[in-house]
Design a protein around this motif. Structure first.
Motif, mmCIF file in Angstrom:
data_model
loop_
_atom_site.group_PDB
_atom_site.id
_atom_site.type_symbol
_atom_site.label_atom_id
_atom_site.label_comp_id
_atom_site.label_asym_id
_atom_site.label_seq_id
_atom_site.Cartn_x
_atom_site.Cartn_y
_atom_site.Cartn_z
ATOM 1 N N LYS A 111 0.478 4.638 5.734
ATOM 2 C CA LYS A 111 0.133 6.028 6.036
ATOM 3 C C LYS A 111 -1.267 6.155 6.598
ATOM 4 C CE LYS A 111 3.152 8.772 3.184
ATOM 5 N NZ LYS A 111 3.194 9.904 2.258
ATOM 6 N N PHE A 123 -3.328 8.437 1.332
ATOM 7 C CA PHE A 123 -2.467 8.366 0.172
ATOM 8 C C PHE A 123 -2.742 9.589 -0.681
ATOM 9 C CE2 PHE A 123 -6.185 7.153 -1.972
ATOM 10 C CZ PHE A 123 -5.963 7.128 -3.336
ATOM 11 N N SER A 125 -3.505 11.147 -3.971
ATOM 12 C CA SER A 125 -4.014 10.733 -5.273
ATOM 13 C C SER A 125 -4.117 11.936 -6.184
ATOM 14 C CB SER A 125 -5.394 10.084 -5.111
ATOM 15 O OG SER A 125 -5.927 9.770 -6.370
ATOM 16 N N TYR A 202 12.042 3.675 -4.152
ATOM 17 C CA TYR A 202 10.770 3.877 -3.457
ATOM 18 C C TYR A 202 9.642 3.290 -4.292
ATOM 19 C CZ TYR A 202 13.858 7.215 -1.226
ATOM 20 O OH TYR A 202 14.924 7.783 -0.581
ATOM 21 N N ASN A 204 5.538 2.176 -4.735
ATOM 22 C CA ASN A 204 4.132 2.183 -4.330
ATOM 23 C C ASN A 204 3.583 0.797 -4.589
ATOM 24 O OD1 ASN A 204 3.866 4.854 -3.602
ATOM 25 N ND2 ASN A 204 3.364 5.543 -5.659
ATOM 26 N N GLU A 207 -3.224 0.193 -2.692
ATOM 27 C CA GLU A 207 -4.125 0.957 -1.835
ATOM 28 C C GLU A 207 -5.435 0.218 -1.640
ATOM 29 O OE1 GLU A 207 -5.844 3.753 -5.412
ATOM 30 O OE2 GLU A 207 -3.757 3.814 -4.801
ATOM 31 N N LYS A 216 -2.519 3.104 2.006
ATOM 32 C CA LYS A 216 -1.479 2.925 1.001
ATOM 33 C C LYS A 216 -0.265 2.258 1.633
ATOM 34 C CE LYS A 216 0.981 4.940 -2.778
ATOM 35 N NZ LYS A 216 1.088 6.029 -3.733
ATOM 36 N N LYS A 218 3.732 1.258 1.048
ATOM 37 C CA LYS A 218 4.923 1.593 0.257
ATOM 38 C C LYS A 218 6.113 0.814 0.799
ATOM 39 C CE LYS A 218 3.258 6.285 -0.622
ATOM 40 N NZ LYS A 218 3.644 7.699 -0.749
ATOM 41 N N THR A 220 10.482 0.756 0.652
ATOM 42 C CA THR A 220 11.772 1.308 0.213
ATOM 43 C C THR A 220 12.781 0.174 0.314
ATOM 44 O OG1 THR A 220 11.176 3.426 1.207
ATOM 45 C CG2 THR A 220 13.463 3.147 0.543
ATOM 46 N N ARG A 247 6.506 1.954 -8.864
ATOM 47 C CA ARG A 247 7.247 3.044 -9.475
ATOM 48 C C ARG A 247 7.937 3.877 -8.409
ATOM 49 N NH1 ARG A 247 1.934 4.305 -9.194
ATOM 50 N NH2 ARG A 247 1.358 6.316 -8.324
ATOM 51 N N ASP A 249 8.508 6.913 -6.312
ATOM 52 C CA ASP A 249 7.597 7.967 -5.869
ATOM 53 C C ASP A 249 8.440 9.123 -5.347
ATOM 54 O OD1 ASP A 249 5.874 9.569 -4.321
ATOM 55 O OD2 ASP A 249 4.475 7.895 -4.105
ATOM 56 N N ASP A 252 7.876 10.330 -1.859
ATOM 57 C CA ASP A 252 8.456 9.448 -0.836
ATOM 58 C C ASP A 252 9.932 9.754 -0.650
ATOM 59 O OD1 ASP A 252 6.189 8.191 -0.285
ATOM 60 O OD2 ASP A 252 6.640 6.334 -1.322
#
Length: 259
Positions: A111, A123, A125, A202, A204, A207, A216, A218, A220, A247, A249, A252
């Protein structure tokens, strides 16, 4: 061999240094992902060293048109980054049916946002942090940690299907990007949604902060590929990667559905 080392700077005081770090991280991350997911043959990579970690870096290989194309896409992405056109999402998607690139089986996201100072890899936060408190030592440590995390995750996910294809998409800020702009190697695309094959999970991954930007990464993936991961591997060792870093998200999930 000093020439083969990938160096993350100890000091980032200019926009140009920040941009160079972003490009370097993207190159290492995309190379790690494609290498460890078995997307291109060994000949498509060169060996480099990052800190004490041996990494494979994608290169143009005349025997592998796919790796040459991806290198060109990366250079096009750099062009858009440098011009501050590329928007919130740059994604690299894996699909299995050549005639249907909209149905994907795995996807890797980066991103981007920009400040007046330089690129801000975005990202969201929950805890607002003051950029001025970020030290360059944190940046270097976070850069190496992010690559280690990608390595551990990619090495432990269940394999992709055979004979996969790749696509890369860049999204732009309409208000600053000329309507006729296309970076080298890209063409104008339709804003079609994507369909995920199977049940998406999804993740994470991590970062990286600098005084100029935040990155960040990520991923999938198909939920079942993650279910086979030995959770103790993710919790232990020098990666220092607690499982909660990986985890679901919810943001996302909405973002993917809206693409």
């Amino acid at each position: 061999n000093f020439q083969s080392a990938i160096v993350f700077p100890n000091k980032i005081s200019t926009e140009q240094q920040s941009l160079m770090l972003v490009k370097r991280l993207l190159a290492v991350a995309v190379s790690c992902i494609t290498y460890l997911r078995g997307i291109f043959p060994e000949s498509a990579y060169g060996t480099r060293y990052m800190d004490d970690v041996c990494v494979k870096i994608l290169r143009e290989d005349k025997n592998c048109p796919g790796s040459t194309q991806l290198v060109k896409w990366m250079l096009g992405c750099y062009d858009a980054l440098q011009k501050k056109y590329v928007s919130l999402l740059y994604h690299l998607a894996v699909y299995t049916h050549p005639e249907d690139p909209q149905t994907i089986t795995e996807c890797y996201h980066f991103k981007f946002k920009y400040t007046h100072n330089g690129p801000l890899l975005d990202f969201s936060s929950k805890d607002k942090r003051n950029d001025s408190t970020i030290t360059c030592a944190d940046t270097k440590k976070a850069s190496i940690l992010l690559i280690r995390k990608i390595y551990v995750l990619m090495q432990n996910l269940s394999p992709l299907p055979n004979d996969v294809c790749l696509t890369m998409k860049l999204f732009y800020y309409d208000e600053v990007t000329p309507s006729d702009y296309q970076p080298p190697g890209f063409k104008e695309g339709e804003c079609e949604g994507v369909i995920f094959e199977g049940e998406p999970l999804y993740l994470n991954v991590g970062e990286v902060p600098t005084p100029f930007h935040m990155l960040k990464v990520k991923v999938t993936t198909e939920k079942q590929r993650m279910e086979n991961v030995d959770k103790s591997i993710l919790k232990s060792g020098e990666t220092n990667m607690p499982l909660q870093m990986l985890r679901v998200d919810r943001d996302d999930e909405e973002e993917n559905q809206n693409m």
